[in-house]
Design a protein around this motif. Structure first.
Motif: not given
Ligand code: COA
Length: 151
Positions: A22, A26, A29, A32-34, A139
């Motif tokens: 994270q 990311r 972000r 959850g996107e990790c 992104d």
């Protein structure tokens, strides 16, 4: 404060990799996107590098061929990151060698990754070669597919 002690690399869970993913991969972000696809597949391994009393870097390997290929010898390296304060002290190299050893032990013949353009010199230093044109991951930024022929 910069860390100077050598790193110890050991297997970690996918969950343990999330905080460094994270922060380093990311930023800004949601967690959850990790969580990456195949994080919990039986062949997948996550490694953490510990230095100065904390986990300072992470890397994961997945038994997956690159898009368009199907050879069982291909493994993907993903989620490689070292905390900024711990970079350029060989921690990335130690993680890479742990991943390589894991893949070679299981009969892997190549390790590939979607390398961020900024990290291409790091991978090249260890024997990876660029195998395709630059592409953009939305992104995240510009990348090159790279691969390391093993063993
Ligand atoms: C790429 C990364 C994992 C390397 O980890 P590291 O612990 O700093 O790497 P090492 O100390 O083992 O290796 C350092 C060597 O790699 C190369 N290298 C590492 N980062 C570099 C950079 N930003 N630019 C140029 N070369 C670099 C150099 O050859 C360097 O050797 P040197 O310090 O003697 O010049 C780390 O910089 C990082 O986490 N970056 C941000 C996240 C990222 O881009 N991850 C890769 C996703 S594909």
């Amino acid at each position: 404060m910069r860390m100077t002690s050598p790193a110890t690399v050991r297997i970690i869970t996918a969950q343990e990799a999330i905080p460094i993913r994270q922060v380093m991969l990311r930023p800004g972000r949601p967690a959850g996107e990790c969580v990456f696809a195949h994080d919990n597949d039986p062949d997948t391994r996550h490694f953490g590098a510990f230095a100065g009393g904390i986990m300072a870097g992470i890397a994961s390997v997945y038994h997956l061929a690159p898009p368009g290929a199907s050879d069982a010898g291909a493994w993907q390296l993903r989620g490689m990151a070292v905390l900024e304060t711990a970079q350029r002290r060989g921690i990335g190299a130690a993680l890479l060698l742990a991943c390589r050893a894991h893949v070679v032990e299981r009969g892997g013949t190549r390790l590939w990754c979607n390398a961020r353009t900024g990290a291409v010199p790091f991978y090249a230093k260890h024997g990876f070669e660029v195998t395709g044109k630059e592409f953009i991951i939305p992104d995240v930024g510009s990348h090159h597919v790279m691969q390391w022929q093993l063993p």
